[in-house]
Design a protein around this motif. Sequence first.
Motif, PDB file in Angstrom:
ATOM      1  N   GLU A   1       0.826  -1.229  -0.014  1.00 27.20           N
ATOM      2  CA  GLU A   1      -0.068  -0.127  -0.068  1.00 27.20           C
ATOM      3  C   GLU A   1       0.862   1.285  -0.073  1.00 27.20           C
ATOM      4  OE1 GLU A   1      -2.775  -0.157   3.362  1.00 27.20           O
ATOM      5  OE2 GLU A   1      -3.900  -1.970   2.461  1.00 27.20           O
ATOM      6  N   LEU A   2       1.739   1.134   0.751  1.00 29.73           N
ATOM      7  CA  LEU A   2       2.872   2.238   0.666  1.00 29.73           C
ATOM      8  C   LEU A   2       3.602   2.649  -0.641  1.00 29.73           C
ATOM      9  CD1 LEU A   2       4.492   1.860   4.341  1.00 29.73           C
ATOM     10  CD2 LEU A   2       2.843   3.683   3.574  1.00 29.73           C
TER      11      LEU A   2
ATOM     12  N   PRO B   1       0.031   9.252  -5.842  1.00 24.55           N
ATOM     13  CA  PRO B   1      -0.083  10.105  -4.638  1.00 24.55           C
ATOM     14  C   PRO B   1      -1.531  10.534  -4.474  1.00 24.55           C
ATOM     15  CG  PRO B   1       1.627  10.828  -5.867  1.00 24.55           C
ATOM     16  CD  PRO B   1       1.271   9.776  -6.525  1.00 24.55           C
ATOM     17  N   LYS B   2      -1.951  10.534  -3.303  1.00 22.25           N
ATOM     18  CA  LYS B   2      -3.344  10.870  -2.804  1.00 22.25           C
ATOM     19  C   LYS B   2      -3.252  12.319  -1.978  1.00 22.25           C
ATOM     20  CE  LYS B   2      -7.616   8.916  -0.458  1.00 22.25           C
ATOM     21  NZ  LYS B   2      -7.915   8.015   0.213  1.00 22.25           N
ATOM     22  N   GLU B   3      -3.783  13.320  -2.441  1.00 20.78           N
ATOM     23  CA  GLU B   3      -3.761  14.681  -1.759  1.00 20.78           C
ATOM     24  C   GLU B   3      -4.279  14.531  -0.281  1.00 20.78           C
ATOM     25  OE1 GLU B   3      -5.310  19.039  -2.469  1.00 20.78           O
ATOM     26  OE2 GLU B   3      -5.114  17.869  -4.276  1.00 20.78           O
ATOM     27  N   GLY B   4      -3.532  15.169   0.572  1.00 21.98           N
ATOM     28  CA  GLY B   4      -4.135  14.974   2.193  1.00 21.98           C
ATOM     29  C   GLY B   4      -3.707  13.921   2.767  1.00 21.98           C
TER      30      GLY B   4
ATOM     31  N   TYR C   1      -1.219  11.382   4.875  1.00 22.67           N
ATOM     32  CA  TYR C   1       0.075  11.627   5.659  1.00 22.67           C
ATOM     33  C   TYR C   1       1.217  10.961   5.106  1.00 22.67           C
ATOM     34  CZ  TYR C   1       3.327  11.025   9.511  1.00 22.67           C
ATOM     35  OH  TYR C   1       4.371  11.088  10.300  1.00 22.67           O
ATOM     36  N   THR C   2       1.044   9.819   4.510  1.00 21.22           N
ATOM     37  CA  THR C   2       2.114   8.969   3.763  1.00 21.22           C
ATOM     38  C   THR C   2       2.581   9.781   2.663  1.00 21.22           C
ATOM     39  OG1 THR C   2       0.923   6.913   4.139  1.00 21.22           O
ATOM     40  CG2 THR C   2       2.700   6.930   2.524  1.00 21.22           C
ATOM     41  N   ASN C   3       2.065  10.394   1.904  1.00 23.10           N
ATOM     42  CA  ASN C   3       2.318  11.234   0.662  1.00 23.10           C
ATOM     43  C   ASN C   3       3.043  12.581   1.437  1.00 23.10           C
ATOM     44  OD1 ASN C   3       0.078  10.094  -1.411  1.00 23.10           O
ATOM     45  ND2 ASN C   3       2.101   9.826  -1.844  1.00 23.10           N
TER      46      ASN C   3
ATOM     47  N   LYS D   1      13.003  14.018   6.707  1.00 28.19           N
ATOM     48  CA  LYS D   1      11.713  14.133   7.472  1.00 28.19           C
ATOM     49  C   LYS D   1      11.164  12.616   7.997  1.00 28.19           C
ATOM     50  CE  LYS D   1       7.889  15.956   9.430  1.00 28.19           C
ATOM     51  NZ  LYS D   1       8.054  16.737  10.461  1.00 28.19           N
ATOM     52  N   ILE D   2      11.345  11.802   6.958  1.00 28.44           N
ATOM     53  CA  ILE D   2      11.434  10.114   7.262  1.00 28.44           C
ATOM     54  C   ILE D   2      12.083   9.797   8.341  1.00 28.44           C
ATOM     55  CG2 ILE D   2      11.222   8.003   6.372  1.00 28.44           C
ATOM     56  CD1 ILE D   2      10.270   9.446   3.464  1.00 28.44           C
TER      57      ILE D   2
END
Length: 103
Positions: free
Chosen positions: A8-9, A16-19, A21-23, A32-33
């Motif tokens: 899924e990741l 990408p999906k807007e909004g 958290y993973t993106n 950041k990661i």
Amino acid sequence: MIETLYTELLARKQNPKEGSYTNYLFDQGLDKILKKVGEEATEVIIAAKNDQTELISETSDLIYHMLVLLVEKGVSLEAIKNELKKREGKLSEAKERKQIDDL
């Protein structure tokens, strides 16, 4: 479960999906990661001193962020499995390990 989450990741990074958290993490990049992995690792340590429910929650967070890191760096779960297989059945002696004070 871990394989499903990894898949899924990987899909989220590719689509990408807007909004999401993973993106957000992927967009922010490696630093950041890594910050989140370090933060979650610290929280696991603290939770281990507290209670089991907190430990389970924080460990779940750490696993998630570790999987985000693997996807970001292009490391497959298969590569991790292969490394663990190489170690399977090997006996390691404490004297072969770095002392905690030396890390």
